[in-house]
Design a protein around this motif. Structure first.
Motif, PDB file in Angstrom:
ATOM      1  N   TRP A  73      -0.468 -21.628  20.971  1.00 32.56           N
ATOM      2  CA  TRP A  73      -0.737 -21.414  22.165  1.00 32.56           C
ATOM      3  C   TRP A  73      -0.015 -22.116  22.430  1.00 32.56           C
ATOM      4  N   TYR A  74       0.041 -23.541  22.218  1.00 36.11           N
ATOM      5  CA  TYR A  74       1.001 -24.180  22.936  1.00 36.11           C
ATOM      6  C   TYR A  74       3.044 -23.702  22.835  1.00 36.11           C
ATOM      7  N   ARG A  75       3.070 -23.252  22.025  1.00 35.23           N
ATOM      8  CA  ARG A  75       3.973 -22.558  22.107  1.00 35.23           C
ATOM      9  C   ARG A  75       4.266 -21.192  23.271  1.00 35.23           C
ATOM     10  N   LYS A  76       3.344 -20.423  23.550  1.00 35.41           N
ATOM     11  CA  LYS A  76       3.427 -19.584  24.152  1.00 35.41           C
ATOM     12  C   LYS A  76       2.780 -20.155  26.175  1.00 35.41           C
ATOM     13  N   ASN A  81       9.651 -22.030  22.083  1.00 30.72           N
ATOM     14  CA  ASN A  81      10.172 -22.557  20.037  1.00 30.72           C
ATOM     15  C   ASN A  81      10.109 -23.666  19.364  1.00 30.72           C
ATOM     16  N   PHE A  82       9.398 -24.713  20.355  1.00 34.05           N
ATOM     17  CA  PHE A  82       8.840 -25.808  19.521  1.00 34.05           C
ATOM     18  C   PHE A  82       8.521 -26.001  18.448  1.00 34.05           C
ATOM     19  N   ASP A  83       9.019 -27.048  16.950  1.00 34.67           N
ATOM     20  CA  ASP A  83       8.613 -26.384  15.717  1.00 34.67           C
ATOM     21  C   ASP A  83       7.679 -27.798  14.515  1.00 34.67           C
ATOM     22  N   PHE A  84       7.809 -28.692  15.707  1.00 35.23           N
ATOM     23  CA  PHE A  84       6.195 -29.869  15.865  1.00 35.23           C
ATOM     24  C   PHE A  84       6.556 -30.382  14.344  1.00 35.23           C
ATOM     25  N   LEU A  85       7.797 -30.718  13.704  1.00 37.87           N
ATOM     26  CA  LEU A  85       8.358 -31.443  13.040  1.00 37.87           C
ATOM     27  C   LEU A  85       8.513 -32.531  13.497  1.00 37.87           C
TER      28      LEU A  85
END
Length: 138
Positions: A73-76, A81-85
């Motif tokens: 949801w967040y990426r859309k 393309n945040f990877d949350f790492l």
């Protein structure tokens, strides 16, 4: 001249930012500030300091399925393309206090900030336990 705690500072006036309310936990620590650099969302403070704990059996689940759904949801939503790492997905109203998995109740925050600042604030919120500790990290 602007009074400052009943005194006027030497040499002139002073402008002091004084919000109407400052939310403190029971240890008298103010709620931490964080602004997500992608969404520009500011992590809102709890509406109250009187939320009641919810028994574990009645909390919304927070499994890989729910985390993945939020990430998608967040990426859309923010076209990224945040990877949350190195990030945790923080429940603004923790699940332990009846919080949901609705995107309005979630915000990605750096893991070290979550563990060193936000979670300890909630440790001082209620009965001394930390409702954020059951939020699994990425």
């Amino acid at each position: 001249m602007t009074p400052y705690f009943g005194k006027t500072p030497a040499g002139g006036s002073l402008t002091v930012f004084a919000p109407d309310k400052i939310l403190l936990n029971r240890k008298a620590f103010g709620y931490p500030y964080y602004k997500d650099p992608i969404s520009q969302q500011i992590m809102p403070e709890p509406e109250t300091t009187t939320w009641t704990k919810v028994h574990k059996d009645y909390r919304v689940p927070w499994t890989e399925k729910e985390r993945s759904a939020y990430k998608d949801w967040y990426r859309k939503q923010y076209k990224t393309n945040f990877d949350f790492l190195g990030y945790d997905i923080h429940h603004i109203r923790p699940r332990a206090y009846g919080g949901s998995n609705d995107p309005k109740n979630l915000i990605p925050i750096p893991r070290d900030f979550h563990k060193s600042t936000v979670s300890p604030w909630f440790t001082g919120y209620g009965a001394g336990d930390n409702p954020c500790t059951d939020e699994e990290t990425e």
